[in-house]
Design a protein around this motif. Structure first.
Motif: not given
Length: 162
Positions: A123-132
């Motif tokens: 999640a600590f990778v996917l949450l930031p990617l989802a912002d982009i």
């Protein structure tokens, strides 16, 4: 030119300030054009649990650098911020820069694996990617938004807007 996605994290010192400075350094590099950036997230440690929480983020860049050349730039940036790679996995660090995706490249060698093999489980990778880009497709793994729905994100706290 290729669009690359980079994960950032750290949990030693003032991690938010370090991540801000690392993003600024990458944005100033002549071979990179910053195209997106996420919010910062406070996240629980992964692997080794007896360490401070992390601050995580992600950026997207357009670059003409080949994947291994971009990796070398990221490793040099980590060293400039005091990162020492001593062989310990998942331990505390001043700065961690992970090359997550580089265009459509699929590389699996002793130095680099892209797409990053475990990003769909973090999640600590996917949450930031989802912002982009929540519709970003991770080859062989799925869309960021769909993958995020399968993970527990309760331990991840948004610290700032993108």
């Amino acid at each position: 030119m290729a669009r690359a996605f980079i994960g950032l994290g750290g949990n030693l010192g003032d991690a938010r300030q370090t991540l801000e400075a690392a993003i600024a350094r990458l944005a100033d590099h002549p071979d990179l054009a910053l195209t997106g950036r996420s919010a910062f997230y406070r996240t629980a440690p992964w692997g080794v649990l007896s360490q401070p929480d992390f601050v995580n983020a992600a950026v997207s860049v357009d670059t003409a650098l080949a994947p291994h050349a971009l990796l070398d730039l990221l490793l040099a940036t980590e060293r400039a911020f005091g990162r020492v790679r001593d062989g310990e996995r998942w331990g505390p660090r001043t700065l961690d820069l992970d090359l997550l995706l580089h265009g459509a490249a699929a590389i699996h060698d002793e130095r680099l694996e892209i797409p990053h093999p475990r990003m769909a489980q973090r999640a600590f990778v996917l949450l930031p990617l989802a912002d982009i880009d929540p519709s970003l497709d991770i080859p062989g793994q799925g869309r960021v938004a769909d993958l995020l729905e399968t993970l527990d994100t309760h331990g991840c706290v948004r610290l700032s807007q993108a």
